[in-house]
Design an enzyme around this catalytic site. Structure first.
Site, PDB file in Angstrom:
ATOM      1  N   LYS A  32      36.196  67.431  46.935  1.00 45.72           N
ATOM      2  CA  LYS A  32      37.614  67.591  47.221  1.00 45.72           C
ATOM      3  C   LYS A  32      37.925  69.065  47.365  1.00 45.72           C
ATOM      4  O   LYS A  32      37.194  69.858  46.767  1.00 45.72           O
ATOM      5  CB  LYS A  32      38.505  66.971  46.149  1.00 45.72           C
ATOM      6  CG  LYS A  32      38.137  67.236  44.683  1.00 45.72           C
ATOM      7  CD  LYS A  32      38.003  68.641  44.142  1.00 45.72           C
ATOM      8  CE  LYS A  32      39.154  69.587  44.207  1.00 45.72           C
ATOM      9  NZ  LYS A  32      38.804  70.933  43.645  1.00 45.72           N
ATOM     10  N   TYR A  78      44.821  67.534  42.012  1.00 49.44           N
ATOM     11  CA  TYR A  78      44.691  66.597  40.880  1.00 49.44           C
ATOM     12  C   TYR A  78      46.064  66.081  40.460  1.00 49.44           C
ATOM     13  O   TYR A  78      46.204  64.919  40.079  1.00 49.44           O
ATOM     14  CB  TYR A  78      44.008  67.264  39.684  1.00 49.44           C
ATOM     15  CG  TYR A  78      42.535  67.528  39.897  1.00 49.44           C
ATOM     16  CD1 TYR A  78      41.599  66.509  39.762  1.00 49.44           C
ATOM     17  CD2 TYR A  78      42.066  68.804  40.230  1.00 49.44           C
ATOM     18  CE1 TYR A  78      40.250  66.747  39.955  1.00 49.44           C
ATOM     19  CE2 TYR A  78      40.721  69.050  40.426  1.00 49.44           C
ATOM     20  CZ  TYR A  78      39.814  68.023  40.293  1.00 49.44           C
ATOM     21  OH  TYR A  78      38.476  68.254  40.486  1.00 49.44           O
TER      22      TYR A  78
HETATM   23  P1  NAD Z   1      30.721  77.960  44.359  1.00 49.13           P
HETATM   24  O1  NAD Z   1      31.137  79.200  45.064  1.00 49.13           O
HETATM   25  O2  NAD Z   1      30.134  78.105  43.000  1.00 49.13           O
HETATM   26  O3  NAD Z   1      29.688  77.142  45.246  1.00 49.13           O
HETATM   27  C1  NAD Z   1      29.709  77.171  46.648  1.00 49.13           C
HETATM   28  C2  NAD Z   1      28.289  77.231  47.182  1.00 49.13           C
HETATM   29  O4  NAD Z   1      28.366  77.324  48.593  1.00 49.13           O
HETATM   30  C3  NAD Z   1      27.517  78.462  46.691  1.00 49.13           C
HETATM   31  O5  NAD Z   1      26.222  78.082  46.330  1.00 49.13           O
HETATM   32  C4  NAD Z   1      27.462  79.368  47.922  1.00 49.13           C
HETATM   33  O6  NAD Z   1      26.293  80.156  47.972  1.00 49.13           O
HETATM   34  C5  NAD Z   1      27.469  78.353  49.049  1.00 49.13           C
HETATM   35  N1  NAD Z   1      27.940  78.918  50.304  1.00 49.13           N
HETATM   36  C6  NAD Z   1      27.384  78.685  51.507  1.00 49.13           C
HETATM   37  N2  NAD Z   1      28.021  79.359  52.472  1.00 49.13           N
HETATM   38  C7  NAD Z   1      29.023  80.032  51.872  1.00 49.13           C
HETATM   39  C8  NAD Z   1      30.027  80.914  52.359  1.00 49.13           C
HETATM   40  N3  NAD Z   1      30.150  81.208  53.659  1.00 49.13           N
HETATM   41  N4  NAD Z   1      30.891  81.445  51.453  1.00 49.13           N
HETATM   42  C9  NAD Z   1      30.803  81.140  50.141  1.00 49.13           C
HETATM   43  N5  NAD Z   1      29.860  80.290  49.623  1.00 49.13           N
HETATM   44  C10 NAD Z   1      28.973  79.745  50.490  1.00 49.13           C
HETATM   45  O7  NAD Z   1      31.998  77.024  44.315  1.00 49.13           O
HETATM   46  P2  NAD Z   1      32.214  75.686  43.466  1.00 49.13           P
HETATM   47  O8  NAD Z   1      33.225  75.975  42.419  1.00 49.13           O
HETATM   48  O9  NAD Z   1      30.931  75.116  43.071  1.00 49.13           O
HETATM   49  O10 NAD Z   1      32.977  74.757  44.550  1.00 49.13           O
HETATM   50  C11 NAD Z   1      32.275  74.110  45.595  1.00 49.13           C
HETATM   51  C12 NAD Z   1      33.055  72.855  46.015  1.00 49.13           C
HETATM   52  O11 NAD Z   1      33.124  71.961  44.914  1.00 49.13           O
HETATM   53  C13 NAD Z   1      34.488  73.119  46.425  1.00 49.13           C
HETATM   54  O12 NAD Z   1      34.841  72.247  47.477  1.00 49.13           O
HETATM   55  C14 NAD Z   1      35.310  72.750  45.194  1.00 49.13           C
HETATM   56  O13 NAD Z   1      36.623  72.319  45.491  1.00 49.13           O
HETATM   57  C15 NAD Z   1      34.478  71.631  44.634  1.00 49.13           C
HETATM   58  N6  NAD Z   1      34.640  71.522  43.168  1.00 49.13           N
HETATM   59  C16 NAD Z   1      34.949  70.311  42.671  1.00 49.13           C
HETATM   60  C17 NAD Z   1      35.105  70.157  41.312  1.00 49.13           C
HETATM   61  C18 NAD Z   1      35.417  68.795  40.760  1.00 49.13           C
HETATM   62  O14 NAD Z   1      35.685  68.695  39.575  1.00 49.13           O
HETATM   63  N7  NAD Z   1      35.338  67.741  41.557  1.00 49.13           N
HETATM   64  C19 NAD Z   1      34.971  71.248  40.455  1.00 49.13           C
HETATM   65  C20 NAD Z   1      34.633  72.478  41.004  1.00 49.13           C
HETATM   66  C21 NAD Z   1      34.475  72.605  42.376  1.00 49.13           C
END
Ligand code: NAD
Length: 394
Positions: free
Chosen positions: A157, A245
């Site tokens: 999401k 949420y």
């Molecule tokens: P994050 O930045 O930790 O992870 C993103 C990943 O994408 C990284 O490994 C990064 O290297 C990679 N990536 C590839 N191309 C990229 C670019 N151009 N710019 C930035 N990163 C790039 O973020 P996250 O917090 O893990 O979030 C990732 C997704 O998960 C989002 O869509 C977020 O909304 C979702 N999320 C959901 C929940 C939940 O509870 N359902 C919780 C946290 C995050």
């Protein structure tokens, strides 16, 4: 544009009510169970369900795309508790990181892909499902490419930045005859399921009001928050990230779609975190049954994940409501305050297995692409209401 959006939302309201009727019936035996000690997620003890696990060779193979904070800290450890799903492939721009995780999770190094070789995953019969855990602005592209590679898709999401992207994802999955699910974990989490059941069964009396607050402080030093400050990658600010949420909760608790929306938005002026995305959004929704919902979403206050449901006979408070674990549910009525204790389960394993089960049984997953599209449409209308200062009739 907004006229066609409104028409689509009314149509969707009908479908959504039918869907939630089914879901409410499916929620059984959660309220009143004995609570187990709280766990950190990686050790989240209780198994997702009492059903036996499929033998490893029968479990569906999953690929995780994007090895960031959420993927590595919550999702990948949760495969250990899945009964129908196993982690078999990784997609990352960082080969060394992917190799480390491959070793940790027993993933064959031949199943490591990068963003260029991603499409060749089509030739890998070990992979049935692709889980997109990239920045929001990349969800559409990688979901569509994944479906075109013949794989089922789980997408984090918010589904995507725009309504058009969401529709393109749905179309791509349909064309490839693959399932598309949005990872709305709260809809698989026992405390939220119990809340839905209590609210929809009349246990609180007639529903009058829902309040839902989601906030946290955006940290410009956290790599996972850097892309969240950029509109192109994040789609929006706190609303897209955590206010979603609050919005989701009002829809799954009522089982209805809002018919009117008003909103107000404010970002601290001069704060560099909010040059491209908003800090605070408060929005009010009116539902067909007369329920009003007051929702907040903020990148400015400390960690908050709270839902309150006010009925004519009782008030339900879920706080934390949408955390990873350690939820707390209180019912306040004429007899005083009672805590409802429910067995915690690994909501990530539950949602992952839900998609595997939907694939095995060839059923539409509960939180389909249409569900994700609906939230993106409503969030766009919330922004519109805030921008114009007008109440928008949906
Ligand atoms: P994050 O930045 O930790 O992870 C993103 C990943 O994408 C990284 O490994 C990064 O290297 C990679 N990536 C590839 N191309 C990229 C670019 N151009 N710019 C930035 N990163 C790039 O973020 P996250 O917090 O893990 O979030 C990732 C997704 O998960 C989002 O869509 C977020 O909304 C979702 N999320 C959901 C929940 C939940 O509870 N359902 C919780 C946290 C995050």
């Amino acid at each position: 544009m907004f006229d066609s959006l409104k028409k689509e939302l009314s149509r969707r309201a009908l479908l959504h009510r039918v869907g939630f009727g089914f879901m409410a019936v499916g929620v059984t035996g959660t309220v009143g169970n004995i609570i187990k000690p709280a766990h950190t997620l990686a050790q989240a003890g209780p198994a997702p369900s009492n059903e036996p696990s499929l033998p490893p060779e029968k479990k569906l193979g999953w690929a995780v795309v994007g090895l960031g904070k959420f993927a590595t800290q919550q999702i990948m450890p949760s495969f250990a508790e899945c009964k129908r799903s196993k982690l078999v492939a990784l997609v990352s721009g960082d080969r060394a990181k992917a190799e480390r995780y491959a070793q940790q999770y027993g993933v064959n190094p031949k199943n490591i892909y990068n963003y260029q070789s991603y499409d060749s995953i089509r030739n890998n019969p070990e992979v049935d499902v692709i889980y997109i855990i990239l920045p929001n602005g990349m969800h559409a592209e990688y979901s569509i490419r994944g479906a075109q590679a013949g794989k089922h898709i789980m997408c984090e999401k918010p589904m995507a930045n725009t309504v058009e992207e969401c529709q393109a994802m749905i179309d791509a999955a349909k064309k490839a005859n693959r399932k598309l699910m949005i990872a709305y974990r709260a809809q698989y989490e026992p405390y939220n399921l119990a809340t839905i059941k209590l609210a929809q069964s009349g246990k609180l009396g007639k529903l009058k009001l829902i309040t839902s607050d989601h906030g946290r402080t955006l940290n410009p030093k956290d790599p996972a928050d850097i892309w969240r400050m950029q509109k192109k990658l994040a789609g929006g600010g706190s609303l897209y990230d955590i206010g979603i949420y609050s919005l989701q909760a009002t829809r799954y608790i009522t089982g209805e779609e809002p018919v009117a929306i008003s909103a107000m938005m404010y970002s601290t002026s001069g704060d560099p975190r909010f040059r491209e995305v908003e800090e605070n959004v408060n929005f009010v929704l009116r539902f067909p049954s007369g329920v009003l919902a007051n929702c907040t979403s903020s990148y400015g206050y400390s960690d908050t994940k709270r839902i309150q449901v006010f009925g004519s006979d009782a008030v339900l408070e879920l706080d934390p409501a949408t955390d990873y674990y350690k939820h707390r549910l209180m019912i306040k009525d004429k007899n005083g305050n009672q805590e409802q204790k429910i067995q915690e389960k690994n909501q990530f394993a539950l949602e992952i297995d839900h998609l595997s089960e939907s694939i095995i049984q060839n059923k539409q997953p509960k939180t389909s692409g249409e569900e994700g599209l609906q939230d993106v449409k409503l969030m766009q209308l919330i922004y519109e209401a805030a921008r114009t200062g007008k109440t928008i009739k949906v």
